[in-house]
Design an enzyme around this catalytic site. Structure first.
Site, mmCIF file in Angstrom:
data_model
loop_
_atom_site.group_PDB
_atom_site.id
_atom_site.type_symbol
_atom_site.label_atom_id
_atom_site.label_comp_id
_atom_site.label_asym_id
_atom_site.label_seq_id
_atom_site.Cartn_x
_atom_site.Cartn_y
_atom_site.Cartn_z
ATOM 1 C CE LYS A 171 -0.752 1.499 4.389
ATOM 2 N NZ LYS A 171 -1.356 2.176 5.527
ATOM 3 C CG HIS A 175 -4.332 -0.970 7.755
ATOM 4 N ND1 HIS A 175 -3.923 -2.279 7.145
ATOM 5 C CD2 HIS A 175 -3.312 -0.204 8.396
ATOM 6 C CE1 HIS A 175 -3.219 -2.100 6.905
ATOM 7 N NE2 HIS A 175 -2.450 -0.465 7.702
HETATM 8 N N1 LIG Z 1 8.139 1.030 5.417
HETATM 9 C C1 LIG Z 1 6.835 0.614 5.851
HETATM 10 O O1 LIG Z 1 6.976 -0.216 7.405
HETATM 11 C C2 LIG Z 1 5.617 0.675 5.353
HETATM 12 C C3 LIG Z 1 4.921 0.082 5.437
HETATM 13 C C4 LIG Z 1 3.568 -0.488 4.357
HETATM 14 C C5 LIG Z 1 4.000 -0.077 3.711
HETATM 15 N N2 LIG Z 1 4.756 0.841 2.709
HETATM 16 C C6 LIG Z 1 4.682 0.661 1.708
HETATM 17 O O2 LIG Z 1 6.404 0.266 1.132
HETATM 18 C C7 LIG Z 1 6.384 0.662 -0.241
HETATM 19 C C8 LIG Z 1 8.610 0.451 0.511
HETATM 20 O O3 LIG Z 1 8.519 1.541 1.593
HETATM 21 P P1 LIG Z 1 9.549 1.994 2.340
HETATM 22 O O4 LIG Z 1 9.358 2.167 3.365
HETATM 23 O O5 LIG Z 1 10.816 0.870 2.466
HETATM 24 O O6 LIG Z 1 9.828 3.214 1.343
HETATM 25 P P2 LIG Z 1 11.436 3.471 1.535
HETATM 26 O O7 LIG Z 1 12.115 3.783 2.691
HETATM 27 O O8 LIG Z 1 10.850 5.836 1.390
HETATM 28 O O9 LIG Z 1 11.702 3.169 -0.034
HETATM 29 C C9 LIG Z 1 11.913 2.288 -0.507
HETATM 30 C C10 LIG Z 1 13.682 2.539 -1.656
HETATM 31 O O10 LIG Z 1 12.982 2.782 -2.671
HETATM 32 C C11 LIG Z 1 13.874 3.938 -3.826
HETATM 33 N N3 LIG Z 1 13.188 5.242 -3.803
HETATM 34 C C12 LIG Z 1 12.415 5.554 -2.921
HETATM 35 N N4 LIG Z 1 12.212 6.499 -3.378
HETATM 36 C C13 LIG Z 1 12.171 6.607 -4.691
HETATM 37 C C14 LIG Z 1 11.714 7.523 -5.996
HETATM 38 N N5 LIG Z 1 10.571 9.159 -5.869
HETATM 39 N N6 LIG Z 1 12.097 7.047 -6.693
HETATM 40 C C15 LIG Z 1 12.932 6.289 -7.243
HETATM 41 N N7 LIG Z 1 12.525 4.701 -6.217
HETATM 42 C C16 LIG Z 1 12.714 5.101 -5.149
HETATM 43 C C17 LIG Z 1 14.682 3.407 -2.526
HETATM 44 O O11 LIG Z 1 15.945 3.011 -3.047
HETATM 45 P P3 LIG Z 1 16.835 2.755 -4.301
HETATM 46 O O12 LIG Z 1 17.552 4.965 -3.839
HETATM 47 O O13 LIG Z 1 18.065 2.267 -3.390
HETATM 48 O O14 LIG Z 1 16.514 2.477 -5.189
HETATM 49 C C18 LIG Z 1 14.250 3.161 -1.565
HETATM 50 O O15 LIG Z 1 15.371 3.077 -0.526
HETATM 51 C C19 LIG Z 1 6.016 1.878 -0.457
HETATM 52 O O16 LIG Z 1 4.842 2.438 -0.576
HETATM 53 C C20 LIG Z 1 5.309 2.189 1.416
HETATM 54 O O17 LIG Z 1 4.604 2.836 0.997
HETATM 55 C C21 LIG Z 1 5.955 0.266 3.621
#
Ligand SMILES: NC(=O)c1ccc[n+]([C@@H]2O[C@H](COP(=O)([O-])OP(=O)(O)OC[C@H]3O[C@@H](n4cnc5c(N)ncnc54)[C@H](OP(=O)(O)O)[C@@H]3O)[C@@H](O)[C@H]2O)c1
Length: 500
Positions: A152, A244
Site C-alpha cells: 500500500k 485496514h
Molecule cells: N516502511 C513500512 O513500514 C511500510 C509499511 C507499509 C507500506 N509500505 C510501502 O512499501 C513501499 C516501500 O516502503 P519503504 O518504507 O521501504 O520506502 P522507502 O524507504 O521510502 O523507499 C524504498 C526504496 O525505494 C527507492 N526509492 C525511494 N524513493 C524513490 C523515488 N522517488 N523514486 C524511485 N525510487 C525511490 C529507494 O531505493 P534506491 O534509491 O536504492 O533505488 C528506497 O530505498 C512504499 O510503497 C510504502 O508506502 C511501507
C-alpha cells in the site's frame, strides 16, 4: 525473491526479519534466494551486511542465530540498477537465471515492490521486456510461477487505483497479483473468522436484531514520526481507514464463505463492500468527522502539534483523525450503525472491534431501581494486548440483589505462550504457496476507494475551519468522542439514531 527498493525501510524493518525467521523455522525452501535491486550502489557483501544489521535490529527473535544467518546469507545478492532503464533488468535476469540452474528454483519467482508506487509500472514493464515476468494465460498451469507483491498505498483515490490496476492487468493475471494489507496477516485478524465460524454461539446473535452497533477503531499514540512528508500528502483516511479499517469490517460482517478458498472468502468481503452505504453530499457533513491534532501530552510527555512536525506544511489541512458512521444495507445488518475510526496521537494505542449488543428489556433486573445494567459487549482486541473479552452482568455476592458488569477475558499471550509470527512471515509464505486469501483482490481495493473517494472530494472542496481541533493525547475532536472513544460507554438505543 527479488526485492525492488531493497535499500529501504520496509526491507529493513519487515522483509529481512521475516525471511530470517522463516529460515529459522525451517519454512523457507532451501532454494529460496533473496535478490535486492535498487539505485543505491551496493556490493553483494554490503547487501548481506545490510540484511544482517536489519535482522539484528528488528527481528522478533534475538540474538541472531549464526548458523541460520550463514545459510541465508549465501543465498542473497544485490543488483544495482535504475527502475526505468533496461540495463539493470537484463543483468538481474541473467543472475536470476543462473540461480535457477544452480539451486533448482525451477524458475519460480516472487517480485516484491518495496518502492514508492510511482516506479511500479516501469519496473513491471522492464521485467516483462527482459523476459523475467510472463503473464499467465487463462487455463495455463502456473509452472513456473511469477508472482508480484504490491504494497500500500494502492492508488490515492478511485481513479488512480483503477489506472494502476489497468496498467498491472496488461502484464499480469489477477492470480499473479498479491496486494498486501499486512493487517490480514495478523493472528488476531485471522482469528476473527475462527471465532465466528468455528464456534456455534456467535452466529445466532451476529445480526441487526441482536447487535446495537459495531465499532472498528485503529488508534495510535504516535504522530507522523519521520514520515511527515508522506503522511501530509496522504492523511489518515487514505492511510488507515481505506484499507485496514475496511478490511477488519468486512471480516467481522461478511456472510460465512462457502469454503476457505481465497476467492470464496474474497467474494463475501466484496459483497459487504458493495452494500456499505457511501456517505455522500450533505451526509458527509453529518456522519464524517475529521480532525487534526494540536499540542498536547501523550504518556505524560508534551508533544508538538501536527503542523509543527518535520516535513509537514505549517498550514496543513491534512486530517490525522477520522471517525464516521455508516450502514451495511444488506439483510443481515440493515439499520445497525457502523462506527469506523482511525487516528494519530490519540489517548491510547489500540486496534479493536467492539460489537455492542442490545439492551435487555426494562423488566426484571433491568427495571430494578439502583441497578445500572449495561449492554453486553464483545471486544476483539487486535493489538496490543491481543485477545477477546465479553462484558456481561453478574450478581455481586451478598444477601441483597446488587448487579455488576464483569468481563470474561481470553488473553492470547497467556493462553498461547508461543510467540506469534509476524504478519509478514505469514504473508510471504502465503505468496510462495500461492494462497491469496489474505491479500486484497482488484474489486475489493476499488470498492474501498469508492467508499472513501466522495469523502476525499468533499473535504478537498472545503478547508477545515477549525484545525487543529483536538489535543494530542485525547480521543479526537470533543463532540465526536462520545461515539468513537473506546472509553465511553455509548449506546445507540439511548440516542435513537437507528437507521438514519
Ligand atoms: N516502511 C513500512 O513500514 C511500510 C509499511 C507499509 C507500506 N509500505 C510501502 O512499501 C513501499 C516501500 O516502503 P519503504 O518504507 O521501504 O520506502 P522507502 O524507504 O521510502 O523507499 C524504498 C526504496 O525505494 C527507492 N526509492 C525511494 N524513493 C524513490 C523515488 N522517488 N523514486 C524511485 N525510487 C525511490 C529507494 O531505493 P534506491 O534509491 O536504492 O533505488 C528506497 O530505498 C512504499 O510503497 C510504502 O508506502 C511501507
Amino acid at each position: 525473491m527479488v526485492i525492488f527498493g531493497a535499500s529501504g525501510d520496509l526491507t529493513q524493518r519487515k522483509l529481512a526479519p521475516a525471511l530470517y525467521n522463516l529460515e529459522k523455522e525451517g519454512l523457507l525452501p532451501q532454494c529460496t534466494t533473496i535478490a535486492g535491486y535498487g539505485r543505491t550502489a551496493m556490493t553483494d557483501e554490503a547487501f548481506r551486511e545490510h540484511l544482517r544489521e536489519s535482522i539484528s535490529s528488528f527481528s522478533r527473535t534475538q540474538p541472531i542465530d549464526k548458523t541460520v544467518w550463514a545459510s541465508l546469507a549465501k543465498r542473497a545478492f544485490y543488483q544495482k540498477g535504475e527502475y526505468d532503464q533496461r540495463a539493470g533488468f537484463t543483468r538481474l535476469h541473467q543472475r536470476v537465471q543462473a540461480v535457477d540452474k544452480r539451486l533448482t528454483t525451477k524458475g519460480n519467482r516472487v517480485f516484491y515492490m518495496a518502492v514508492p508506487p510511482t516506479v511500479v509500472t516501469p519496473i513491471l514493464s522492464n521485467l516483462s521486456a527482459v523476459g523475467s515476468l510472463a503473464r499467465r494465460q487463462p487455463g495455463e498451469e502456473e509452472r513456473p510461477y511469477h508472482r508480484v507483491v504490491f504494497e500500500k498505498p494502492f492508488g490515492h483515490d478511485l481513479e488512480s487505483a483503477r489506472e494502476l490496476n489497468n496498467d498491472i492487468d496488461r502484464l499480469l493475471a489477477e492470480t499473479q497479483i498479491f496486494r498486501m494489507d499486512h493487517y490480514l496477516g495478523k493472528e488476531t485478524v485471522q482469528n476473527i473468522s475462527v471465532l465466528r465460524f468455528a464456534n456455534s454461539v456467535f452466529e445466532h446473535v451476529w445480526h441487526a436484531q441482536s447487535v446495537d452497533y459495531i465499532r472498528v477503531t485503529v488508534a495510535e499514540t504516535i504522530g507522523v514520526e519521520d514520515r511527515g512528508g508522506y503522511f501530509d500528502s496522504t492523511g489518515i483516511l487514505r492511510d488507515i481507514l481505506q484499507n485496514h479499517v475496511l478490511q477488519l469490517l468486512t471480516l467481522v460482517t461478511m456472510e460465512p464463505p462457502s469454503s476457505l478458498a481465497a476467492d470464496a472468502i474474497r467474494d463475501e468481503k466484496v459483497k459487504v463492500l458493495r452494500c456499505l452505504r457511501r456517505p455522500e453530499g450533505d451526509a458527509i457533513g453529518r456522519s464524517v468527522v475529521r480532525g487534526q491534532y494540536g499540542r498536547g501530552a501523550v504518556n505524560q510527555k508534551d508533544v508538538r502539534p501536527y503542523r509543527e512536525e518535520k516535513g509537514v506544511d505549517p498550514q496543513s489541512s491534512t486530517e490525522t483523525f477520522v471517525g464516521l458512521r455508516t450502514y451495511i444495507d444488506n439483510w443481515r445488518w440493515a439499520g445497525t450503525p457502523i462506527y469506523l475510526c482511525a487516528g494519530k496521537r490519540l489517548a491510547r494505542s489500540l486496534t479493536e472491534v467492539a460489537i455492542q449488543f442490545k439492551d435487555v428489556p426494562a423488566i426484571l433486573f433491568g427495571a430494578m431501581k439502583g441497578v445500572e445494567l449495561r449492554p453486553n459487549r464483545l471486544k476483539l482486541r487486535i493489538q496490543p494486548d491481543e485477545g477477546v473479552s465479553l462484558r456481561f452482568a453478574s450478581k455481586v455476592p451478598g444477601l441483597g440483589m446488587e448487579l455488576k458488569m464483569v468481563e470474561m477475558d481470553f488473553p492470547y499471550g497467556s493462553a498461547f505462550p508461543a510467540a506469534s509470527p509476524e504478519a509478514y512471515e505469514r504473508l510471504l509464505l502465503d505468496v510462495m504457496a500461492g494462497n491469496s486469501a489474505l491479500f486484497t483482490r482488484r474489486d475489493e481495493v476499488e470498492l474501498e476507494w469508492e467508499f472513501v473517494t466522495p469523502i476525499l472530494e468533499a473535504w478537498a472542496k472545503e478547508k477545515p475551519p477549525d484545525f487543529p481541533n483536538y489535543a494530542a493525547g485525547t480521543w479526537g475532536p470533543v463532540p465526536s468522542q462520545e461515539f468513537f472513544s473506546p472509553e465511553t460507554d455509548y449506546t445507540e438505543a439511548a440516542k435513537g439514531t437507528k437507521g438514519r
